[in-house]
Design a protein around this motif. Structure first.
Motif, mmCIF file in Angstrom:
data_model
loop_
_atom_site.group_PDB
_atom_site.id
_atom_site.type_symbol
_atom_site.label_atom_id
_atom_site.label_comp_id
_atom_site.label_asym_id
_atom_site.label_seq_id
_atom_site.Cartn_x
_atom_site.Cartn_y
_atom_site.Cartn_z
ATOM 1 N N UNK A 1 0.834 -1.208 0.000
ATOM 2 C CA UNK A 1 0.000 0.000 0.000
ATOM 3 C C UNK A 1 0.867 1.256 0.000
ATOM 4 N N UNK A 2 1.915 1.287 0.820
ATOM 5 C CA UNK A 2 2.780 2.476 0.872
ATOM 6 C C UNK A 2 3.406 2.761 -0.504
ATOM 7 N N UNK A 3 3.895 1.697 -1.158
ATOM 8 C CA UNK A 3 4.536 1.886 -2.469
ATOM 9 C C UNK A 3 3.502 2.336 -3.509
ATOM 10 N N UNK A 4 2.302 1.738 -3.431
ATOM 11 C CA UNK A 4 1.238 2.116 -4.371
ATOM 12 C C UNK A 4 0.906 3.606 -4.234
ATOM 13 N N UNK A 5 0.889 4.088 -2.980
ATOM 14 C CA UNK A 5 0.546 5.498 -2.751
ATOM 15 C C UNK A 5 1.624 6.407 -3.347
ATOM 16 N N UNK A 6 2.913 6.073 -3.100
ATOM 17 C CA UNK A 6 3.989 6.932 -3.622
ATOM 18 C C UNK A 6 4.012 6.867 -5.147
ATOM 19 N N UNK A 7 3.874 5.649 -5.687
ATOM 20 C CA UNK A 7 3.965 5.476 -7.146
ATOM 21 C C UNK A 7 2.858 6.240 -7.870
ATOM 22 N N UNK A 8 1.750 6.491 -7.187
ATOM 23 C CA UNK A 8 0.637 7.221 -7.827
ATOM 24 C C UNK A 8 1.045 8.633 -8.211
ATOM 25 N N UNK A 9 2.050 9.186 -7.497
ATOM 26 C CA UNK A 9 2.514 10.541 -7.842
ATOM 27 C C UNK A 9 3.941 10.538 -8.409
ATOM 28 N N UNK A 10 4.479 9.341 -8.707
ATOM 29 C CA UNK A 10 5.834 9.282 -9.275
ATOM 30 C C UNK A 10 5.755 9.407 -10.797
ATOM 31 N N UNK A 11 6.889 9.756 -11.393
ATOM 32 C CA UNK A 11 6.906 9.874 -12.861
ATOM 33 C C UNK A 11 7.030 8.478 -13.489
#
Ligand code: UD1
Length: 425
Positions: free
Chosen positions: A170-180
């Motif tokens: 979940x943490x990675x999914x949240x960050x990746x949602x705003x990553x390039x």
């Protein structure tokens, strides 16, 4: 402090309504920080873990208000990206604040949650995931400090020695949602709560595919927007009442739940011998004619959930014959066993992951102590069938995950009281 006093022996009967899922509510509350716009989340359970997380949000400058079970969060004017130890230590899931803060502000400093009653519970997979996305992570003075110049999508394998990690996925999914660019999580956790967070993020404008499978793909976006969202029902609270019905040989209908999230439990309960009658959002458990001991393996979803393992041990303690319960996720998840033995259960630990249960005819009430949320629920179930009075202390553990469980049980006919506990240290 408070304790429960239970007088056992009454078959539960009636209807009970399930709250929203705690384990979806916690990450969805922090995921709302990704947007900076107002988010309304419905069906939030009023449990103390949610209140603790909201205190963390308050310290960083977030505003929120309640209307019934719906929570409005405004994170437009966050003043700090530091989450202090005093609050984080109360609840491990506070690590969910890390991802959204670093994604939105490119920095975050969050106290290390440390271990808990269930074992050491490392955060290496969270750190591995964030590092892969371009976050520089340092651990100093008991804090995880994160900084990033730019967040960039990556392929990440998130499996640990005990299987996939719900929290890290979940943490990675949240960050990746705003990553390039594109992030692919391999060996992702498949729990319904992961899917719910992904659905929430997608409604905010994220582009996530594959949730609910071991491979999740996230196409990063520049910005997410504020939305209204209603979270899924709590499958662990659902399971708690199904098992409470089974152990008391009762006739309980669980309303507003999702049977498809409890397939492993429902299969086991049918094998056990109780009647299961389900439709789209309701499950009724009717009393068994005969019951059978079981062999249980608690493992990541869709297997039988570790969070219901203690409650299943309670049920099998009063089921004649030999049952086996194997835990594969947490190294220290049999803390309820010594307490159940105090109530008269016959349980032998083969090693720290395997319990052999020789069912007894009857438990007898005694003072016992809760050690974590689900261990406390197991003791409540045992108390409901024990002869005489069972006193359960340290029920602040129960309140972390259940919204006034005693009120719901009382409505089903249980004799359970919450009283203050003057003997508590
Ligand atoms: C979540 C649930 C918890 C449930 C658990 C497993 C919340 C708030 N809590 O906890 O109720 O029991 O999933 O279904 O949703 N691990 C590592 N490194 C890490 C992270 C985890 O080795 O960085 C290990 C853990 O120690 C454990 C296993 O992976 O052995 C699974 O843990 P994880 O799925 O991460 O549990 P949580 O998300 O903390």
């Amino acid at each position: 402090m408070e304790k429960f006093i239970i007088r056992g022996g009454i078959p539960l009967k009636g209807h009970v309504e399930i709250c929203g899922a705690k384990n979806a509510a916690l990450p969805i509350i922090t995921a709302s920080l990704l947007t900076g716009e107002t988010v309304v989340i419905k069906r939030i359970p009023k449990v103390s873990d949610v209140f603790t997380l909201l205190k963390v949000l308050k310290t960083i400058g977030c505003n929120y208000f309640w209307k019934d079970d719906s929570l409005t969060i405004d994170s437009s004017s966050i003043t700090s990206t530091n989450a202090p130890y005093e609050l984080i230590k109360k609840m491990r899931a506070s690590y969910y604040i890390l991802g959204p803060l670093v994604a939105r502000f490119k920095k975050a400093k969050v106290a290390l949650p440390g271990g808990c009653a269930l074992g050491t519970r490392p955060v290496d997979l969270h750190i591995k995931g964030l590092t892969a996305l371009g976050v520089k992570v340092e651990i100093e003075h008991g804090y995880v400090s994160c900084k990033a110049k730019k967040l960039k999508g990556h392929r990440i394998m998130l499996k640990g020695p005990h299987g996939p990690s719900v929290g890290a996925t979940i943490n990675v999914m949240m960050v990746a949602s705003l990553a390039e660019g594109i992030t692919v999580i391999e060996e992702a956790a498949m729990e319904p709560e992961v899917i719910d967070v992904a659905n929430f993020l997608n409604k905010c404008g994220a582009k996530i595919k594959g949730m609910g499978t071991p491979i999740i793909e996230i196409k990063g976006q520049k910005k997410l927007k504020g939305i209204d969202y209603s979270i899924i029902p709590d499958r662990i609270e659902t399971g708690t009442f199904l098992l409470a019905s089974a152990i008391t040989k009762g006739n309980v209908t669980v309303n507003k739940c999702l049977p498809e999230h409890n397939l492993a439990l429902l299969t086991l309960l049918r094998e056990y011998g109780v009647g299961i009658h389900e439709d789209k959002n309701n499950i009724r458990v009717s009393p068994p004619k005969t019951v059978k001991p079981l062999s249980i393996h608690a493992a990541p979803y869709p297997s039988f959930p570790t969070d219901l393992q203690p409650l299943m041990v309670a049920l099998l303690s009063v089921t004649l014959g030999n049952s086996t319960v194997v835990e594969t996720i947490f190294e220290n998840r049999f803390m309820h066993v010594p307490e159940l033995i105090r109530l008269g259960a016959d349980i032998k630990m083969i090693d720290r992951y395997t319990a052999i249960i020789q069912g007894v005819k009857q438990l007898s009430g005694a003072p016992v102590m809760a050690s974590d949320i689900r261990a406390s629920a197991a003791l409540i179930l045992a108390g409901l069938v024990a002869k005489g009075e069972t006193h359960i202390s340290r029920i602040y553990h129960t309140d972390r995950g259940y919204d006034h469980i005693e009120k719901k049980l009382k409505k089903l006919g249980a004799k359970i009281e919450r009283v203050s506990d003057p003997t508590a240290p």
